[in-house]
Design a protein around this motif. Structure first.
Motif, PDB file in Angstrom:
ATOM      1  N   GLN A  25       0.836  -1.204   0.000  1.00  0.00           N
ATOM      2  CA  GLN A  25       0.000   0.000   0.000  1.00  0.00           C
ATOM      3  C   GLN A  25       0.865   1.246   0.000  1.00  0.00           C
ATOM      4  O   GLN A  25       0.588   2.225  -0.696  1.00  0.00           O
ATOM      5  N   SER A  26       1.952   1.212   0.791  1.00  0.00           N
ATOM      6  CA  SER A  26       2.850   2.363   0.846  1.00  0.00           C
ATOM      7  C   SER A  26       3.500   2.609  -0.506  1.00  0.00           C
ATOM      8  O   SER A  26       3.597   3.742  -0.968  1.00  0.00           O
ATOM      9  N   LYS A  27       3.915   1.513  -1.166  1.00  0.00           N
ATOM     10  CA  LYS A  27       4.524   1.654  -2.492  1.00  0.00           C
ATOM     11  C   LYS A  27       3.517   2.170  -3.507  1.00  0.00           C
ATOM     12  O   LYS A  27       3.843   2.985  -4.364  1.00  0.00           O
ATOM     13  N   ASP A  28       2.271   1.689  -3.398  1.00  0.00           N
ATOM     14  CA  ASP A  28       1.219   2.154  -4.302  1.00  0.00           C
ATOM     15  C   ASP A  28       0.984   3.643  -4.133  1.00  0.00           C
ATOM     16  O   ASP A  28       0.773   4.383  -5.107  1.00  0.00           O
ATOM     17  N   GLY A  56      -5.680  19.524 -18.084  1.00  0.00           N
ATOM     18  CA  GLY A  56      -4.276  19.927 -18.054  1.00  0.00           C
ATOM     19  C   GLY A  56      -3.380  18.847 -17.472  1.00  0.00           C
ATOM     20  O   GLY A  56      -2.279  18.587 -17.983  1.00  0.00           O
ATOM     21  N   LEU A  57      -3.830  18.213 -16.397  1.00  0.00           N
ATOM     22  CA  LEU A  57      -3.063  17.110 -15.812  1.00  0.00           C
ATOM     23  C   LEU A  57      -2.921  15.961 -16.807  1.00  0.00           C
ATOM     24  O   LEU A  57      -1.843  15.383 -16.964  1.00  0.00           O
ATOM     25  N   ALA A  58      -4.032  15.637 -17.479  1.00  0.00           N
ATOM     26  CA  ALA A  58      -4.013  14.531 -18.446  1.00  0.00           C
ATOM     27  C   ALA A  58      -3.055  14.812 -19.601  1.00  0.00           C
ATOM     28  O   ALA A  58      -2.349  13.914 -20.072  1.00  0.00           O
ATOM     29  N   GLU A  59      -3.026  16.063 -20.051  1.00  0.00           N
ATOM     30  CA  GLU A  59      -2.118  16.420 -21.146  1.00  0.00           C
ATOM     31  C   GLU A  59      -0.659  16.220 -20.753  1.00  0.00           C
ATOM     32  O   GLU A  59       0.195  15.985 -21.598  1.00  0.00           O
ATOM     33  N   GLU A  60      -0.378  16.308 -19.453  1.00  0.00           N
ATOM     34  CA  GLU A  60       0.987  16.107 -18.961  1.00  0.00           C
ATOM     35  C   GLU A  60       1.231  14.661 -18.522  1.00  0.00           C
ATOM     36  O   GLU A  60       2.276  14.347 -17.946  1.00  0.00           O
ATOM     37  N   GLY A  61       0.243  13.801 -18.769  1.00  0.00           N
ATOM     38  CA  GLY A  61       0.436  12.382 -18.481  1.00  0.00           C
ATOM     39  C   GLY A  61      -0.060  11.907 -17.134  1.00  0.00           C
ATOM     40  O   GLY A  61       0.199  10.766 -16.743  1.00  0.00           O
ATOM     41  N   TYR A  62      -0.798  12.754 -16.405  1.00  0.00           N
ATOM     42  CA  TYR A  62      -1.307  12.383 -15.085  1.00  0.00           C
ATOM     43  C   TYR A  62      -2.813  12.138 -15.159  1.00  0.00           C
ATOM     44  O   TYR A  62      -3.588  13.074 -15.402  1.00  0.00           O
ATOM     45  N   ASN A  67      -2.016   6.918 -12.600  1.00  0.00           N
ATOM     46  CA  ASN A  67      -0.763   7.203 -11.902  1.00  0.00           C
ATOM     47  C   ASN A  67      -0.905   8.305 -10.849  1.00  0.00           C
ATOM     48  O   ASN A  67       0.070   8.716 -10.235  1.00  0.00           O
ATOM     49  N   ILE A  68      -2.130   8.805 -10.645  1.00  0.00           N
ATOM     50  CA  ILE A  68      -2.442   9.711  -9.535  1.00  0.00           C
ATOM     51  C   ILE A  68      -3.814   9.347  -8.974  1.00  0.00           C
ATOM     52  O   ILE A  68      -4.625   8.703  -9.645  1.00  0.00           O
TER      53      ILE A  68
END
Length: 330
Positions: A25-28, A56-62, A67-68
């Protein structure tokens, strides 16, 4: 004895599994950091900023869930909600937080933590004490400045109403950002020989009565970027329509709801820029040295339906501007 050994082995196995689960969980959490988004209240302009942030977040890959983890909270204009939701982000060790509108950012900034904070379109970040300067914020807060083209908005009003003498301005007395825009508009309007009558409210409950009083004394109304007025815009519109006077709002969303016209920066574009700045911080940039940014282009937005209702002629050059770089609401 054999039963005791079996029990000890089972307990030991359980502890190993529990420990492994906690480590996983910590690593996740490290691999998928939490971003807390705090919105002051619901209304179209702030909702557009929120949608822009996600874009905007999605355009930067998030991307949320990939991954977030995005924890979105809406305080619905309740100060106690702002505090508890800000505490929530601190307690869950959010990697960064984003505030939509000044009260949300102020609440996040009051938290006793070093969590980076991204401003989602704040009109007066220096005057509200959120940053030391636009080029060098100097603390845990950076983000996007909501800088509406007030001089261009005033020029639009004068082009549509060349014989205008008296204009009313209505805003929320406790909204520092709205007050800053009002001061700038008043200075420019009085320089152009217009009489400015000022009206303030403390909540949406005040709007109807204040609007009725104002509508009897002015020829048009200007509304700065103001969350409370935006939430109670229908009450303001009811009074001005009855008096057959137009509203020129700073935000394009209020034109769509019945205002006459504006020249404004897109709320959605400001959200996109906010999301991109959040991504920069996630990639390692420090808020203290990340300059405040703003959208530099604006659109002309007009509501032809409102113009017809108020029997107001829109000059051809305004219509052409809306066709070329803006929007026409029919």
């Amino acid at each position: 004895m054999k039963r005791l050994i079996t029990t000890i082995i089972a307990l030991f196995a359980f502890l190993i599994v529990a420990f492994a689960s906690e480590v996983k969980q910590s690593k996740d959490q490290q691999a998928r950091p939490t971003i807390g988004i705090l919105q002051t209240m619901s209304h179209p302009a702030l909702d557009q900023i929120h949608r822009g942030i996600i874009h905007g977040l999605a355009e930067e890959g998030y991307r949320n869930g990939k991954n977030i983890t995005i924890d979105y909270q809406n305080a619905q204009n309740d100060q106690s909600n702002l505090k508890s939701m800000s505490d929530r982000f601190t307690n869950e060790h959010a990697a960064l937080t984003i505030g939509i509108a000044t009260p949300a950012v102020q609440s996040l900034a009051n938290e006793h933590s070093n969590t980076p904070i991204i401003m989602g379109a704040i009109s007066d970040p220096i005057g509200t004490g959120l940053v030391k300067s636009l080029r060098h914020p100097g603390g845990k807060v950076t983000g996007v400045k909501d800088q509406q083209p007030i001089a261009a908005q005033l020029a639009l009003i004068k082009t549509i109403m060349p014989d205008l003498n008296t204009i009313g301005v209505i805003y929320t007395s406790s909204d520092d950002s709205s007050a800053a825009e009002y001061q700038e508009f008043k200075k420019l309007a009085e320089k152009d020989k217009l009489t400015v009558k000022t009206y303030t409210v403390t909540s949406t409950n005040d709007i109807e009565q204040v609007a009725q009083t104002m509508a009897r004394k002015v020829d048009a109304v200007y509304v700065p970027t103001d969350n409370t007025i935006a939430s109670g815009f229908a009450a303001l519109l009811k009074a001005t329509n009855a008096a057959q006077i137009p509203i020129f709002p700073a935000a394009d969303t209020m034109v769509k709801e019945g205002g006459l016209a504006t020249r404004s920066v897109s709320q959605y574009d400001m959200g996109i820029l906010t999301g991109k700045m959040a991504a920069e911080v996630l990639k390692g940039k420090k808020p203290a040295t990340l300059p405040i940014q703003r959208i530099k282009h604006y659109e002309t937005v007009i509501n032809q339906k409102t113009a017809r209702q108020l029997n107001i002629h829109l000059p051809n050059k305004i219509l052409q501007a809306a066709h070329q770089k803006g929007r026409i609401i029919k």
